[in-house]
Motif scaffolding. Structure first.
Motif, short mmCIF file in Angstrom:
data_model
loop_
_atom_site.label_atom_id
_atom_site.label_comp_id
_atom_site.label_asym_id
_atom_site.label_seq_id
_atom_site.Cartn_x
_atom_site.Cartn_y
_atom_site.Cartn_z
N VAL A 48 3.51 -2.71 -38.83
CA VAL A 48 2.09 -2.37 -38.77
C VAL A 48 2.01 -0.88 -38.47
O VAL A 48 2.57 -0.41 -37.49
N VAL A 49 1.33 -0.14 -39.35
CA VAL A 49 1.08 1.29 -39.18
C VAL A 49 -0.40 1.42 -38.87
O VAL A 49 -1.24 1.01 -39.67
N SER A 50 -0.73 1.96 -37.68
CA SER A 50 -2.12 1.98 -37.27
C SER A 50 -2.54 3.29 -36.65
O SER A 50 -1.80 3.90 -35.87
N ASP A 51 -3.76 3.70 -36.99
CA ASP A 51 -4.41 4.79 -36.29
C ASP A 51 -4.65 4.32 -34.86
O ASP A 51 -4.85 3.12 -34.62
N VAL A 52 -4.63 5.22 -33.90
CA VAL A 52 -4.90 4.85 -32.52
C VAL A 52 -6.40 4.73 -32.29
O VAL A 52 -6.87 3.79 -31.66
N SER A 53 -7.18 5.68 -32.81
CA SER A 53 -8.63 5.70 -32.61
C SER A 53 -9.31 4.89 -33.71
O SER A 53 -9.43 5.35 -34.85
N LEU A 54 -9.71 3.69 -33.36
CA LEU A 54 -10.38 2.79 -34.30
C LEU A 54 -11.69 2.31 -33.68
O LEU A 54 -11.81 2.27 -32.45
N PRO A 55 -12.66 1.92 -34.49
CA PRO A 55 -13.86 1.32 -33.93
C PRO A 55 -13.52 -0.04 -33.33
O PRO A 55 -12.67 -0.75 -33.87
N GLY A 56 -14.13 -0.39 -32.23
CA GLY A 56 -13.80 -1.66 -31.59
C GLY A 56 -12.47 -1.56 -30.87
O GLY A 56 -12.21 -0.61 -30.12
N MET A 57 -11.58 -2.51 -31.14
CA MET A 57 -10.25 -2.51 -30.52
C MET A 57 -9.45 -1.30 -31.00
O MET A 57 -9.42 -1.00 -32.18
N GLY A 59 -6.00 1.11 -31.65
CA GLY A 59 -4.67 0.87 -32.19
C GLY A 59 -3.66 0.52 -31.11
O GLY A 59 -2.75 -0.28 -31.32
N LEU A 60 -3.83 1.13 -29.91
CA LEU A 60 -2.94 0.79 -28.79
C LEU A 60 -3.12 -0.66 -28.37
O LEU A 60 -2.14 -1.37 -28.10
N ASP A 61 -4.38 -1.10 -28.30
CA ASP A 61 -4.64 -2.50 -27.95
C ASP A 61 -4.11 -3.45 -29.02
O ASP A 61 -3.57 -4.51 -28.71
N LEU A 62 -4.25 -3.05 -30.29
CA LEU A 62 -3.68 -3.84 -31.38
C LEU A 62 -2.17 -3.97 -31.20
O LEU A 62 -1.61 -5.06 -31.30
N CYS A 63 -1.53 -2.86 -30.91
CA CYS A 63 -0.09 -2.85 -30.69
C CYS A 63 0.30 -3.80 -29.57
O CYS A 63 1.20 -4.62 -29.71
N ARG A 64 -0.40 -3.70 -28.44
CA ARG A 64 -0.10 -4.57 -27.29
C ARG A 64 -0.29 -6.05 -27.65
O ARG A 64 0.51 -6.90 -27.25
N HIS A 65 -1.34 -6.33 -28.42
CA HIS A 65 -1.60 -7.71 -28.82
C HIS A 65 -0.47 -8.24 -29.72
O HIS A 65 0.00 -9.36 -29.54
N LEU A 66 -0.06 -7.44 -30.68
CA LEU A 66 1.03 -7.85 -31.59
C LEU A 66 2.33 -8.05 -30.82
O LEU A 66 3.07 -9.00 -31.07
#
Length: 123
Positions: A48-57, A59-66
């Motif tokens: 998963v390649v993700s921007d950190v600054s996203l609307p809502g959740m 990218g850091l929170d996405l990373c932690r969730h994954l």
């Protein structure tokens, strides 16, 4: 290698998404972390390649969730700012790219990840 690319900027998402595609790579793009979680739950991606600054959740929170469900997940976090505490504290397969990054940097990182994935998969 299946890549999930999360970026809220439509132009960047389309451009970088296309540039990441290549032999042995398929790229799925989405604009939010919440959409990324849904897509990944339906069919897990290799990285998963993700921007950190996203609307809502974020990218850091996405990373932690994954990582909560699979600590060995490969995640690349892209940010315009250096990540304060380093990504090494998040997991063994979390990397970061400082925006704006050169396409070659992303390509090298994806090649390294692909190599790790191939060596880890059963023969």
């Amino acid at each position: 290698m299946r890549i999930l690319y999360v970026e809220d900027n439509c132009e960047l998402r389309d451009t970088i998404g296309l540039l990441m595609e290549g032999e042995g790579r398929t790229v799925v793009t989405c604009a939010t972390a919440e959409e990324a979680l849904q897509r990944d739950a339906a069919q897990p991606h290799d990285v998963v390649v993700s921007d950190v600054s996203l609307p809502g959740m974020s990218g850091l929170d996405l990373c932690r969730h994954l990582l909560a469900s699979n600590p060995q997940r490969w995640v690349v976090l892209c940010s315009g700012y250096p990540l304060e505490h380093g990504v090494g504290t998040l997991g063994p397969h979390v990397r970061s790219l400082l925006k704006p990054f050169e396409l070659e940097e992303l390509e090298e990182l994806l090649d390294v990840i692909a190599s790790h994935l191939q060596s880890a998969s059963p023969a």
